[in-house]
Scaffold this motif. Structure first.
Motif, PDB file in Angstrom:
ATOM      1  N   ALA A 277      -4.286  30.514   5.052  1.00 11.92           N
ATOM      2  CA  ALA A 277      -4.003  29.367   5.931  1.00 11.92           C
ATOM      3  C   ALA A 277      -3.515  29.839   7.301  1.00 11.92           C
ATOM      4  O   ALA A 277      -3.900  29.281   8.340  1.00 11.92           O
ATOM      5  CB  ALA A 277      -2.964  28.464   5.276  1.00 11.92           C
ATOM      6  N   ARG A 278      -2.672  30.869   7.331  1.00  7.09           N
ATOM      7  CA  ARG A 278      -2.193  31.396   8.621  1.00  7.09           C
ATOM      8  C   ARG A 278      -3.349  31.984   9.421  1.00  7.09           C
ATOM      9  O   ARG A 278      -3.486  31.723  10.622  1.00  7.09           O
ATOM     10  CB  ARG A 278      -1.103  32.443   8.394  1.00  7.09           C
ATOM     11  N   TYR A 279      -4.165  32.785   8.756  1.00  8.76           N
ATOM     12  CA  TYR A 279      -5.295  33.394   9.455  1.00  8.76           C
ATOM     13  C   TYR A 279      -6.280  32.336   9.948  1.00  8.76           C
ATOM     14  O   TYR A 279      -6.829  32.444  11.045  1.00  8.76           O
ATOM     15  CB  TYR A 279      -6.022  34.359   8.525  1.00  8.76           C
ATOM     16  N   ARG A 280      -6.504  31.317   9.118  1.00  4.01           N
ATOM     17  CA  ARG A 280      -7.435  30.248   9.506  1.00  4.01           C
ATOM     18  C   ARG A 280      -6.913  29.511  10.746  1.00  4.01           C
ATOM     19  O   ARG A 280      -7.686  29.181  11.650  1.00  4.01           O
ATOM     20  CB  ARG A 280      -7.627  29.277   8.336  1.00  4.01           C
ATOM     21  N   VAL A 343     -27.071  42.550  22.059  1.00  3.66           N
ATOM     22  CA  VAL A 343     -26.343  41.472  22.731  1.00  3.66           C
ATOM     23  C   VAL A 343     -24.977  41.999  23.157  1.00  3.66           C
ATOM     24  O   VAL A 343     -24.312  42.712  22.397  1.00  3.66           O
ATOM     25  CB  VAL A 343     -26.149  40.260  21.783  1.00  3.66           C
ATOM     26  N   ASN A 344     -24.566  41.651  24.369  1.00  5.62           N
ATOM     27  CA  ASN A 344     -23.249  42.073  24.849  1.00  5.62           C
ATOM     28  C   ASN A 344     -22.176  41.120  24.336  1.00  5.62           C
ATOM     29  O   ASN A 344     -22.139  39.939  24.717  1.00  5.62           O
ATOM     30  CB  ASN A 344     -23.226  42.100  26.380  1.00  5.62           C
ATOM     31  N   THR A 345     -21.324  41.624  23.455  1.00  4.85           N
ATOM     32  CA  THR A 345     -20.242  40.830  22.893  1.00  4.85           C
ATOM     33  C   THR A 345     -18.957  41.656  22.847  1.00  4.85           C
ATOM     34  O   THR A 345     -18.991  42.876  22.927  1.00  4.85           O
ATOM     35  CB  THR A 345     -20.561  40.365  21.457  1.00  4.85           C
ATOM     36  N   PHE A 346     -17.852  40.975  22.707  1.00  4.86           N
ATOM     37  CA  PHE A 346     -16.594  41.607  22.322  1.00  4.86           C
ATOM     38  C   PHE A 346     -16.029  40.788  21.171  1.00  4.86           C
ATOM     39  O   PHE A 346     -16.467  39.670  20.894  1.00  4.86           O
ATOM     40  CB  PHE A 346     -15.607  41.697  23.493  1.00  4.86           C
ATOM     41  N   ARG A 347     -15.061  41.384  20.468  1.00  6.30           N
ATOM     42  CA  ARG A 347     -14.549  40.734  19.263  1.00  6.30           C
ATOM     43  C   ARG A 347     -13.023  40.640  19.308  1.00  6.30           C
ATOM     44  O   ARG A 347     -12.355  41.507  19.859  1.00  6.30           O
ATOM     45  CB  ARG A 347     -14.965  41.530  18.018  1.00  6.30           C
ATOM     46  N   ILE A 348     -12.512  39.573  18.699  1.00  4.48           N
ATOM     47  CA  ILE A 348     -11.070  39.367  18.604  1.00  4.48           C
ATOM     48  C   ILE A 348     -10.727  39.066  17.153  1.00  4.48           C
ATOM     49  O   ILE A 348     -11.251  38.121  16.557  1.00  4.48           O
ATOM     50  CB  ILE A 348     -10.595  38.224  19.517  1.00  4.48           C
ATOM     51  N   GLY A 349      -9.851  39.884  16.576  1.00  5.09           N
ATOM     52  CA  GLY A 349      -9.419  39.687  15.201  1.00  5.09           C
ATOM     53  C   GLY A 349      -8.235  38.730  15.136  1.00  5.09           C
ATOM     54  O   GLY A 349      -7.423  38.634  16.068  1.00  5.09           O
ATOM     55  N   THR A 350      -8.130  38.024  14.018  1.00  2.75           N
ATOM     56  CA  THR A 350      -7.052  37.043  13.832  1.00  2.75           C
ATOM     57  C   THR A 350      -6.284  37.307  12.546  1.00  2.75           C
ATOM     58  O   THR A 350      -5.680  36.408  11.969  1.00  2.75           O
ATOM     59  CB  THR A 350      -7.632  35.617  13.840  1.00  2.75           C
TER      60      THR A 350
END
Length: 379
Positions: A277-280, A343-350
């Motif tokens: 739930a926190r991660y979501r 594809v040019n992307t970056f990522r963000i972890g949660t």
């Protein structure tokens, strides 16, 4: 005033990555003790950790399941499973839609394991029809491997639907749950998983140093004689624990102590559902905020996990990821580059020891950074 290089910062930079993750102070502090690798006190911690991992997985005691710890990162754990359980005449079917599926293919090549691949684009879940066709058409396939959350993009693959097909064809089902275990509830009965692999530095929020494998003892015992590696022999590792409670070779003692504390904190939080739930919520706040700043998601939300999220680069030619990354780092936030080739992307972890307030702080820093760079995102 500029800080002296000899004085540590008051706070570590926050890691918005899929692991290693930001950890709690108490997890870090648990490593401030030395432990004898053969001493009964440390062996008792190892035994407790193994038992509690089964509890996290929802696997009751005395059901024949084992949790086996193995020195090394999650990649070591995946390779140990492949190197141990697939017999010389076995064949592996690998489901690939990202870098970690491709890594399993590489392992099979190095280990000289006969294999075939069902490959789909990096934004597309595995093709269930193609899996059915592959298993129905090739009786020599004995094992199937699938990555649950492909952190290449953050896509969440349908391991339950895949598992039903694998079990209908009576094959052995291997799931790389590196970035999902303890964050995404996994029902072992409905998925039909035979071997699940994860690691200490993911959603249980420990530090890097060992992987762990959940499997049935009887199934692993039946693989006697198939191991292709000495140090990665998973069956020998289990026998070592059963003989004297010890790792066969030097254990990552400090990492195990940190993991023991991380498991306590998972319980204190309320278990897997509370952590999920926190991660979501972290993910929800991130996606809404990045959308308001004009960033576009890479994946369709229907297949997007709440573990890590890919975003397209803004079209503005003033956007340089290296500068964007460095400026965020200078503000105390570490994000992840993209891993796609087309594809040019970056990522963000949660995931990790971060909360909604941390996500909002990151969003504020992203907004400041694109303003500093003069980047227009056309929200």
């Amino acid at each position: 005033m500029e800080q002296s290089p000899h004085i540590p910062p008051a706070r570590d930079k926050l890691l918005f990555t899929p692991g290693p993750l930001t950890t709690s102070l108490t997890v870090k502090q648990a490593m401030l003790r030395d432990a004898g690798s053969w001493h009964y006190e440390f062996n008792a911690v190892v035994k407790s950790v193994r038992e509690r991992l089964l509890a996290v997985a929802g696997l009751a005691p005395a059901t024949g399941w084992e949790a086996i710890l193995l020195q090394g990162s999650g990649t070591f754990g995946v390779e140990a499973v492949l190197a141990t359980i697939i017999p010389p005449n076995g064949k592996l079917l690998v489901l690939v839609n990202g870098a970690y599926g491709e890594r399993i293919v590489q392992m099979a090549q190095y280990l000289k394991i006969s294999h075939s691949v069902v490959r789909t684009p990096e934004d597309t879940p595995p093709d269930l029809v193609a899996i059915e066709r592959a298993l129905a058409g090739d009786a020599s396939i004995t094992h199937v491997a699938c990555v649950h959350c492909e952190t290449t993009t953050g896509i969440l693959n349908p391991i339950t639907e895949v598992g039903r097909i694998v079990k209908q064809h009576r094959r052995v089902y291997i799931v790389d749950a590196m970035s999902s275990f303890a964050a995404v509830p996994i029902d072992f009965a409905s998925t039909g998983i035979d071997y699940l692999i994860s690691s200490s530095n993911k959603c249980i929020e420990g530090v890097p140093g060992f992987s762990f494998i959940l499997c049935r003892r009887a199934d692993l015992m039946a693989t006697e004689g198939s191991a292709r590696s000495l140090s990665l022999d998973l069956l020998a590792q289990l026998k070592g624990f059963e003989k004297n409670g010890q790792f066969r070779y030097t254990p990552p003692t400090h990492v195990v102590l940190a993991f023991d504390q991380a498991l306590k904190e998972l319980d204190q939080e309320g278990g897997v559902l509370a952590r999920a739930a926190r991660y979501r919520r972290n993910h929800q706040v991130l996606v809404e905020g990045m959308g308001q700043l004009g960033f576009r998601l890479f994946l369709d939300p229907k297949v997007q996990s709440y573990i890590i999220t890919g975003f397209h680069y803004p079209a503005d030619q003033k956007f340089y990821f290296e500068e964007f990354y460095t400026r965020l780092s200078d503000k105390g936030f570490i994000i992840y580059p993209g891993k796609l080739t087309q594809v040019n992307t970056f990522r963000i972890g949660t995931i990790g020891r971060i909360f909604e307030s941390d996500i909002r702080s990151l969003l504020s820093a992203v907004g400041e950074t694109i303003n500093e760079m003069g980047v227009k995102t056309n929200p």
